[in-house]
Design a protein around this motif. Structure first.
Motif, PDB file in Angstrom:
ATOM      1  N   ILE A  72       0.838  -1.200   0.000  1.00  0.00           N
ATOM      2  CA  ILE A  72       0.000   0.000   0.000  1.00  0.00           C
ATOM      3  C   ILE A  72       0.873   1.250   0.000  1.00  0.00           C
ATOM      4  N   ARG A  73       1.937   1.253   0.792  1.00  0.00           N
ATOM      5  CA  ARG A  73       2.855   2.401   0.784  1.00  0.00           C
ATOM      6  C   ARG A  73       3.489   2.582  -0.595  1.00  0.00           C
ATOM      7  N   SER A  74       3.824   1.475  -1.243  1.00  0.00           N
ATOM      8  CA  SER A  74       4.394   1.550  -2.582  1.00  0.00           C
ATOM      9  C   SER A  74       3.393   2.129  -3.580  1.00  0.00           C
ATOM     10  N   LEU A  75       2.140   1.736  -3.448  1.00  0.00           N
ATOM     11  CA  LEU A  75       1.099   2.283  -4.322  1.00  0.00           C
ATOM     12  C   LEU A  75       0.915   3.781  -4.087  1.00  0.00           C
ATOM     13  N   ALA A  76       0.999   4.208  -2.825  1.00  0.00           N
ATOM     14  CA  ALA A  76       0.898   5.630  -2.508  1.00  0.00           C
ATOM     15  C   ALA A  76       2.047   6.405  -3.152  1.00  0.00           C
ATOM     16  N   GLU A  77       3.239   5.859  -3.087  1.00  0.00           N
ATOM     17  CA  GLU A  77       4.388   6.517  -3.709  1.00  0.00           C
ATOM     18  C   GLU A  77       4.217   6.609  -5.219  1.00  0.00           C
ATOM     19  N   ARG A  78       3.674   5.553  -5.808  1.00  0.00           N
ATOM     20  CA  ARG A  78       3.456   5.580  -7.258  1.00  0.00           C
ATOM     21  C   ARG A  78       2.397   6.608  -7.632  1.00  0.00           C
ATOM     22  N   ALA A  79       1.358   6.709  -6.824  1.00  0.00           N
ATOM     23  CA  ALA A  79       0.331   7.725  -7.072  1.00  0.00           C
ATOM     24  C   ALA A  79       0.920   9.127  -6.985  1.00  0.00           C
ATOM     25  N   ASN A  80       1.752   9.371  -5.983  1.00  0.00           N
ATOM     26  CA  ASN A  80       2.396  10.675  -5.841  1.00  0.00           C
ATOM     27  C   ASN A  80       3.267  11.008  -7.046  1.00  0.00           C
ATOM     28  N   ALA A 110      -4.287   2.424   7.125  1.00  0.00           N
ATOM     29  CA  ALA A 110      -4.485   3.875   7.106  1.00  0.00           C
ATOM     30  C   ALA A 110      -3.152   4.641   7.173  1.00  0.00           C
ATOM     31  N   PRO A 111      -2.221   4.288   8.093  1.00  0.00           N
ATOM     32  CA  PRO A 111      -0.917   4.955   8.069  1.00  0.00           C
ATOM     33  C   PRO A 111      -0.180   4.753   6.749  1.00  0.00           C
ATOM     34  N   ALA A 112      -0.378   3.601   6.098  1.00  0.00           N
ATOM     35  CA  ALA A 112       0.276   3.367   4.809  1.00  0.00           C
ATOM     36  C   ALA A 112      -0.233   4.319   3.743  1.00  0.00           C
ATOM     37  N   LEU A 113      -1.486   4.763   3.877  1.00  0.00           N
ATOM     38  CA  LEU A 113      -2.052   5.725   2.927  1.00  0.00           C
ATOM     39  C   LEU A 113      -1.726   7.167   3.275  1.00  0.00           C
ATOM     40  N   SER A 114      -1.228   7.398   4.477  1.00  0.00           N
ATOM     41  CA  SER A 114      -0.987   8.775   4.932  1.00  0.00           C
ATOM     42  C   SER A 114       0.106   9.465   4.131  1.00  0.00           C
ATOM     43  N   GLU A 293      -5.129  -1.396 -11.073  1.00  0.00           N
ATOM     44  CA  GLU A 293      -4.826  -0.121 -11.713  1.00  0.00           C
ATOM     45  C   GLU A 293      -4.989   1.073 -10.780  1.00  0.00           C
ATOM     46  N   ILE A 294      -4.162   2.073 -11.064  1.00  0.00           N
ATOM     47  CA  ILE A 294      -4.298   3.408 -10.508  1.00  0.00           C
ATOM     48  C   ILE A 294      -4.817   4.287 -11.636  1.00  0.00           C
ATOM     49  N   LEU A 295      -5.826   5.085 -11.381  1.00  0.00           N
ATOM     50  CA  LEU A 295      -6.361   5.973 -12.405  1.00  0.00           C
ATOM     51  C   LEU A 295      -5.631   7.304 -12.407  1.00  0.00           C
ATOM     52  N   SER A 296      -5.317   7.792 -13.601  1.00  0.00           N
ATOM     53  CA  SER A 296      -4.812   9.156 -13.780  1.00  0.00           C
ATOM     54  C   SER A 296      -5.701   9.823 -14.826  1.00  0.00           C
ATOM     55  N   ILE A 297      -6.469  10.809 -14.399  1.00  0.00           N
ATOM     56  CA  ILE A 297      -7.498  11.403 -15.245  1.00  0.00           C
ATOM     57  C   ILE A 297      -7.166  12.863 -15.505  1.00  0.00           C
TER      58      ILE A 297
END
Length: 304
Positions: A72-80, A110-114, A293-297
Motif C-alpha cells: 500500500i505504501r508503494s502504491l501511494a508513492e506511485r500515485a504521488n 491507514a498509516p500506509a495511505l498517509s 490499476e491506478i487511475l490518472s485522469i
C-alpha cells in the motif's frame, strides 16, 4: 484414435496449462502487474481554463499476502509520482475475502495511505466492505465506522454525503462524496431484511452553492442513472472490472446493471462515468484480464 501416450500427453499438458493459468490469475496479475490507466476528457460545460489531473485509487482490500502495508505504501508513492493536483480514494480499504494468511487492520492500512500527497489534498469515501466489516456500525445502523476514524486520523478527510469546494488557477470546482449505497447488511439481529444504503444524492448536491463543476465520488456505479447532468464526472470502483474480463466482457459483475457499468469510461446522455478496475479483490483472490490499476485522469486540455 488417440494413443495412450497421446492421451497422457494431453492430460499432462492440460494440467500444466491449468496450473500456469491459476498461478498467473492468483499470483502474477494481481500482485505484480499493477499499471496506471490514463483517461483524458473535457466534460460538458467544463471551464476552458481549468486543467486538472485527478489520481484515483479504489478497492485496496488490505490483507496478507495480497495487499500488505508495504505494498500500500508503494502504491501511494506511485500515485504521488504521477504529480496529481488531487488524489481521491474510492472506498473498500478493508479485506473483501476470507482467503488470507493474516488480516491487515485499519491501524496498518491507514498509516500506509498517509503518505499520499497532492496540492489540492487527498479526499476519500467509504465502500461497502468498510461498513460490512464493522459490526458495531452494522448494529447501530450508523457511523462513524472504524475505517472513517482511521482515515481521518491519518489526515485524510472522508466525504459521506458531503462536499468540498476547491480552486485551481482561479477556477473553482467541487468534490462531492456519497455515503455507501450498500452500507447496512440484512440480518435478523439488526432487524433488516435487505441491504440499506446511506447515500443521499439529492441532499449532497444541494450543498453545492454555485455553478462550478462537480466531481462526484460514489463507490458503487449503480447510482449513475440518477446522477444529473449538473455533475461533470462520476468516479466509482466496487466492481473490480469483474476481476475476470475477456474481450471487454466480465462474466460476473457485482452490479444490478451487469456489464453496463462494469469498467472504464461510460458516456450516457452526455454524462460521464469512469469505473476503476481497482487494486485488490473480493471473495476470490483472482484477477485475469483485469490488471490492478491506478487511475490518472486529465480533465480539460491535456497537461504538458
Amino acid at each position: 484414435m488417440i494413443t495412450r501416450r497421446g492421451f497422457l500427453r494431453l492430460i499432462g499438458g492440460s494440467f500444466l496449462s491449468a496450473v500456469s493459468l491459476s498461478a498467473y490469475a492468483v499470483g502474477l496479475e494481481p500482485m505484480l502487474l499493477t499499471h496506471v490507466k490514463r483517461y483524458s476528457l473535457t466534460p460538458p460545460n467544463w471551464p476552458a481554463g481549468l486543467r486538472l489531473r485527478v489520481v484515483a485509487l479504489a478497492d485496496i482490500h488490505a490483507c496478507r499476502p495480497w495487499m500488505t502495508p508495504e505494498r500500500i505504501r508503494s502504491l501511494a508513492e506511485r500515485a504521488n509520482s504521477l504529480q496529481p493536483d488531487l488524489i481521491v480514494l474510492l472506498g473498500d480499504y478493508a479485506a473483501g475475502t476470507r482467503l488470507v494468511t493474516d488480516w491487515v487492520g485499519s491501524s496498518e492500512w491507514a498509516p500506509a495511505l498517509s503518505g499520499l500527497k497532492a496540492p489540492l489534498g487527498v479526499w476519500s469515501i467509504l465502500g461497502n466492505h468498510d461498513w460490512w466489516e464493522d459490526l458495531s456500525a452494522q448494529g447501530a445502523g450508523l457511523g462513524p465506522t472504524v475505517a472513517r476514524r482511521a482515515l481521518e486520523s491519518a489526515g485524510i478527510p472522508v466525504l459521506e454525503n458531503d462536499v468540498v469546494r476547491l480552486e485551481k488557477d482561479g477556477h473553482g470546482f467541487w468534490v462531492a462524496g456519497l455515503a455507501d449505497q450498500l452500507a447496512l447488511r440484512p440480518g435478523k439481529a439488526w432487524g433488516r431484511s435487505s441491504f440499506t444504503g446511506l447515500d443521499d444524492l439529492h441532499g449532497t448536491l444541494a450543498k453545492v452553492s454555485d455553478k462550478a463543476p462537480v466531481i462526484l465520488l460514489a463507490h458503487e456505479p449503480d447510482i449513475f442513472p440518477k446522477v444529473p447532468s449538473r455533475v461533470s464526472l462520476t468516479l466509482s470502483g466496487h466492481t473490480h472490472g469483474g476481476q475476470v474480463r475477456l474481450l471487454g466482457y466480465s462474466p460476473v459483475v457485482p452490479s444490478r446493471f451487469g456489464n453496463r457499468f462494469a469498467y472504464g469510461h461510460v458516456v450516457e446522455e452526455n454524462r460521464n462515468l469512469i469505473v476503476s478496475g481497482g487494486l485488490g479483490f473480493s471473495i476470490l483472490p483472482v484477477r485475469f484480464g483485469m490488471r490492478p490499476e491506478i487511475l490518472s485522469i486529465e480533465l480539460g486540455s491535456a497537461l504538458q
